[in-house]
Design an enzyme around this catalytic site. Sequence first.
Site, PDB file in Angstrom:
ATOM      1  N   ARG A 135      42.310  28.967  55.286  1.00 14.26           N
ATOM      2  CA  ARG A 135      41.425  27.865  54.889  1.00 14.26           C
ATOM      3  C   ARG A 135      42.204  26.552  54.869  1.00 14.26           C
ATOM      4  NH1 ARG A 135      40.585  27.961  50.218  1.00 14.26           N
ATOM      5  NH2 ARG A 135      41.575  29.890  49.562  1.00 14.26           N
ATOM      6  N   TYR A 184      38.580  30.468  61.606  1.00 14.87           N
ATOM      7  CA  TYR A 184      39.086  31.318  60.512  1.00 14.87           C
ATOM      8  C   TYR A 184      38.025  31.566  59.427  1.00 14.87           C
ATOM      9  CZ  TYR A 184      41.257  32.907  56.305  1.00 14.87           C
ATOM     10  OH  TYR A 184      41.514  33.642  55.184  1.00 14.87           O
ATOM     11  N   LYS A 212      32.387  31.439  51.660  1.00 23.86           N
ATOM     12  CA  LYS A 212      32.774  30.439  50.675  1.00 23.86           C
ATOM     13  C   LYS A 212      31.882  29.196  50.730  1.00 23.86           C
ATOM     14  CE  LYS A 212      35.887  32.940  48.806  1.00 23.86           C
ATOM     15  NZ  LYS A 212      37.029  33.436  49.459  1.00 23.86           N
ATOM     16  N   HIS A 265      33.794  33.110  42.059  1.00 24.16           N
ATOM     17  CA  HIS A 265      34.786  33.757  42.939  1.00 24.16           C
ATOM     18  C   HIS A 265      35.314  34.999  42.212  1.00 24.16           C
ATOM     19  CE1 HIS A 265      38.777  33.151  45.418  1.00 24.16           C
ATOM     20  NE2 HIS A 265      37.975  33.991  46.009  1.00 24.16           N
ATOM     21  N   SER A 300      42.655  33.181  45.359  1.00 25.73           N
ATOM     22  CA  SER A 300      42.791  33.826  46.662  1.00 25.73           C
ATOM     23  C   SER A 300      44.119  34.574  46.762  1.00 25.73           C
ATOM     24  CB  SER A 300      42.705  32.765  47.760  1.00 25.73           C
ATOM     25  OG  SER A 300      41.473  32.090  47.651  1.00 25.73           O
ATOM     26  N   CYS A 303      45.184  37.093  45.096  1.00 28.70           N
ATOM     27  CA  CYS A 303      45.779  37.441  43.792  1.00 28.70           C
ATOM     28  C   CYS A 303      45.228  38.743  43.224  1.00 28.70           C
ATOM     29  CB  CYS A 303      45.586  36.302  42.801  1.00 28.70           C
ATOM     30  SG  CYS A 303      46.589  34.876  43.203  1.00 28.70           S
ATOM     31  N   ASP A 326      34.762  39.764  46.087  1.00 30.74           N
ATOM     32  CA  ASP A 326      35.156  38.352  46.250  1.00 30.74           C
ATOM     33  C   ASP A 326      34.186  37.363  45.606  1.00 30.74           C
ATOM     34  OD1 ASP A 326      37.209  36.650  47.496  1.00 30.74           O
ATOM     35  OD2 ASP A 326      35.585  35.891  48.755  1.00 30.74           O
ATOM     36  N   ARG A 364      43.994  39.650  58.042  1.00 32.03           N
ATOM     37  CA  ARG A 364      42.831  40.170  57.309  1.00 32.03           C
ATOM     38  C   ARG A 364      42.156  41.314  58.046  1.00 32.03           C
ATOM     39  NH1 ARG A 364      41.154  37.389  52.288  1.00 32.03           N
ATOM     40  NH2 ARG A 364      42.776  35.817  52.068  1.00 32.03           N
TER      41      ARG A 364
HETATM   42  P1  GTP Z   1      41.180  36.889  48.658  1.00 32.80           P
HETATM   43  O1  GTP Z   1      40.517  37.802  49.626  1.00 32.80           O
HETATM   44  O2  GTP Z   1      42.073  35.893  49.332  1.00 32.80           O
HETATM   45  O3  GTP Z   1      40.236  36.230  47.720  1.00 32.80           O
HETATM   46  O4  GTP Z   1      42.268  37.776  47.831  1.00 32.80           O
HETATM   47  P2  GTP Z   1      42.125  38.876  46.671  1.00 32.80           P
HETATM   48  O5  GTP Z   1      42.058  38.208  45.351  1.00 32.80           O
HETATM   49  O6  GTP Z   1      41.062  39.840  46.998  1.00 32.80           O
HETATM   50  O7  GTP Z   1      43.564  39.597  46.726  1.00 32.80           O
HETATM   51  P3  GTP Z   1      43.968  41.066  47.219  1.00 32.80           P
HETATM   52  O8  GTP Z   1      43.417  42.139  46.341  1.00 32.80           O
HETATM   53  O9  GTP Z   1      43.695  41.174  48.669  1.00 32.80           O
HETATM   54  O10 GTP Z   1      45.540  41.028  46.976  1.00 32.80           O
HETATM   55  C1  GTP Z   1      46.371  40.058  47.575  1.00 32.80           C
HETATM   56  C2  GTP Z   1      47.796  40.530  47.590  1.00 32.80           C
HETATM   57  O11 GTP Z   1      48.229  40.818  46.258  1.00 32.80           O
HETATM   58  C3  GTP Z   1      48.002  41.799  48.403  1.00 32.80           C
HETATM   59  O12 GTP Z   1      49.198  41.702  49.137  1.00 32.80           O
HETATM   60  C4  GTP Z   1      48.100  42.878  47.346  1.00 32.80           C
HETATM   61  O13 GTP Z   1      48.868  43.974  47.785  1.00 32.80           O
HETATM   62  C5  GTP Z   1      48.733  42.145  46.160  1.00 32.80           C
HETATM   63  N1  GTP Z   1      48.305  42.720  44.859  1.00 32.80           N
HETATM   64  C6  GTP Z   1      47.036  43.042  44.485  1.00 32.80           C
HETATM   65  N2  GTP Z   1      47.011  43.618  43.256  1.00 32.80           N
HETATM   66  C7  GTP Z   1      48.289  43.649  42.825  1.00 32.80           C
HETATM   67  C8  GTP Z   1      48.921  44.130  41.629  1.00 32.80           C
HETATM   68  O14 GTP Z   1      48.286  44.646  40.695  1.00 32.80           O
HETATM   69  N3  GTP Z   1      50.282  43.973  41.549  1.00 32.80           N
HETATM   70  C9  GTP Z   1      51.006  43.421  42.563  1.00 32.80           C
HETATM   71  N4  GTP Z   1      52.319  43.317  42.408  1.00 32.80           N
HETATM   72  N5  GTP Z   1      50.445  42.960  43.714  1.00 32.80           N
HETATM   73  C10 GTP Z   1      49.110  43.076  43.848  1.00 32.80           C
HETATM   74  C1  SPV Z   2      39.950  33.478  50.009  1.00 31.92           C
HETATM   75  O1  SPV Z   2      40.759  32.713  50.571  1.00 31.92           O
HETATM   76  O2  SPV Z   2      39.674  33.400  48.786  1.00 31.92           O
HETATM   77  C2  SPV Z   2      39.291  34.550  50.791  1.00 31.92           C
HETATM   78  C3  SPV Z   2      39.381  34.500  52.251  1.00 31.92           C
HETATM   79  O3  SPV Z   2      38.605  35.390  50.212  1.00 31.92           O
HETATM   80  S1  SPV Z   2      38.328  33.270  52.902  1.00 31.92           S
HETATM   81  O4  SPV Z   2      37.127  33.909  53.399  1.00 31.92           O
HETATM   82  O5  SPV Z   2      39.057  32.638  53.982  1.00 31.92           O
HETATM   83  O6  SPV Z   2      37.985  32.320  51.874  1.00 31.92           O
HETATM   84 MN    MN Z   3      38.527  35.004  48.018  1.00 33.63          MN
END
Ligand code: GTP
Ligand code: SPV
Ligand code: MN
Length: 581
Positions: free
Chosen positions: A70, A198, A207, A227, A249, A251, A278, A367
């Site tokens: 983004r 993207y 979003k 979110h 994002s 996290c 999400d 992704r």
């Molecule tokens: P968006 O799709 O961008 O909104 O991200 P999200 O909030 O869904 O994050 P996601 O669950 O995909 O995790 C992002 C990164 O953080 C990945 O590389 C995960 O492996 C890592 N991660 C997720 N949960 C944990 C956790 O409990 N501990 C640690 N150390 N890393 C984590």
């Molecule tokens: C984020 O960045 O919070 C995502 C991926 O979930 S996107 O669809 O690019 O916003």
């Molecule tokens: Mn997101």
Amino acid sequence: MSSKLQALNDWVDQVANHTRASRVHWCDGSGDENRKLIEAMLESGDLEQLNPETHPDCYLHRSDPADVARVEHLTYVCTEREDDAGPNNNWMAPAEAHALMNGLFAGCMEDRTLYVVPYCMGPIESPFSRCGVEITDSPYVVANMRLMTRMGSDALARIERDGRFVKGLHSTGDLDPDRRYIVHFPEELSIQSFGSGYGGNALLGKKCHALRIASYQARTEGWLAEHMLIVGIQNPAGEIRYVAGAFPSACGKTNLAMLIPPEAYREGGWKVWTVGDDICWLHPGEDGRLWAINPEAGFFGVAPGTSAKTNPNALAMLDRETIFTNVAVTEDNRPWWEGLGEGKPAKDWRGRAFDPKHGPAAHPNSRFTVSIKRCPSYSDQADNPDGVPIDAIVFGGRRASLAPLVLEAHDWTHGVLVGAGMASETTAAATGQVGIVRRDPMAMKPFCGYHFADYWAHWLDVGGKLTRPPKIFQVNWFRRDAGGKFIWPGFGDNMRVLEWIMARCRDEADATDTAVGKLPDAGAINLEGLEERPDMEELLRIDPAEWRAEIEAIGKHLESFGSRVPSQLHETLGRIREAIG
Ligand code: GTP
Ligand code: SPV
Ligand code: MN
């Protein structure tokens, strides 16, 4: 084809003329249509087929190397009055934005097909769902929208019934980052996006619509567009309680949404059900509770870090009917990323022979796109038009220090302050520096379609309508030790924290009151079955000096949003400042 809705036909005609599209295709969302699109993309090089033996119907898309995340600095909210967009958004006057975008879109679809993509955010039959139509010249966007939303004929039928829809106009243009803009007109319920293919910039249902436009609409209609992930947690008695969680994002939302509890929990009868990963639309119900739907129908998840150990549910669905973007591939053409834990990369995300001197093999923001129905923990309530009732709201972020593993807010107003003060280290999900701590209120910094101060006031209003409001918690899976290692094991073990949260919601667990919130008592978090006992004292430590500085920083952050900030937030912060001494 066209629609029964004259306003829609007129708009499509007008855009087709302006962009000089060579063909117009109305998407019906069928499997047949999808197959033809995929074939055309395999031919054009937009997609590559992955190993059909191990990954049937899986494809790889390599984006332009300068179009991988983004672009918050090129994202605008264009309200008539600048003040309505707030300091949290880039603003442009609507007339100026229209002139700019009209210039960019003029003639941009010559020699391209214009796709008309009707979609519904939320179950087709839900009164909470909202529809939109995205016009795009990208078949990759069409294929992704088909997985991410309820796209096609059913959505079009609902649009014709409702007579209203959000207008989204998208073109990949020439992918020149200097001619890239993502602009929103909340007062016109429209979006225009140019120059990027993207996810968050181009899949306009996600979003742009479901957060920026929807949050604006939600404010006038009395609900919240957030979110957040949504999960159902089934306890040994067989009861399912629902939790919504906002994390910035990259996290941890997707991971928490499809968590598999540790073995001892599974044996005891615990189970986690996935409703969404999400985005969450929250409505106050007649029963005084908050009800949630997931407006999406798929996952657009972060690949790196996903493994059989960290997220087995994700891995189980990624071996068919998945579109991968910017991952690496193995010698035998299977998708690969850092943290996958098996195989090794032959080609990197740009298609070059893998060489560690070029950096990671998969892009850090690579992704996967896959239908939510493929998720082994998919909840049968995800399609419930009424949504699910929420017992707890969790705010989380990446904080190497300061924020404890878990903390319960004293009440709704304090919870809103906790959300408003959230901070997290930046990630690769947006272009810019990674690892910088920034304020990201409710994980909505990049996504709130109006002034943050008005948004917090709206949160307080919604809370005021609830007789059984969810309890609000703050969590942090990312606290690090002196050597920089994560102290908490995270992933499936986050169930241990959820168990405490659920017990608090049933008034069944003790907590210690502190100035900054309620903390679990030593020993309250179940550590049974963990190979190594994490340093719980450090994870739950509140350092008064660090917190004093944090409270000052949150005060300044609130002040930066001016006089529209609700006084209750300043008052609550003042009480915490006094209590901490
Ligand atoms: P968006 O799709 O961008 O909104 O991200 P999200 O909030 O869904 O994050 P996601 O669950 O995909 O995790 C992002 C990164 O953080 C990945 O590389 C995960 O492996 C890592 N991660 C997720 N949960 C944990 C956790 O409990 N501990 C640690 N150390 N890393 C984590
Ligand atoms: C984020 O960045 O919070 C995502 C991926 O979930 S996107 O669809 O690019 O916003
Ligand atoms: Mn997101």
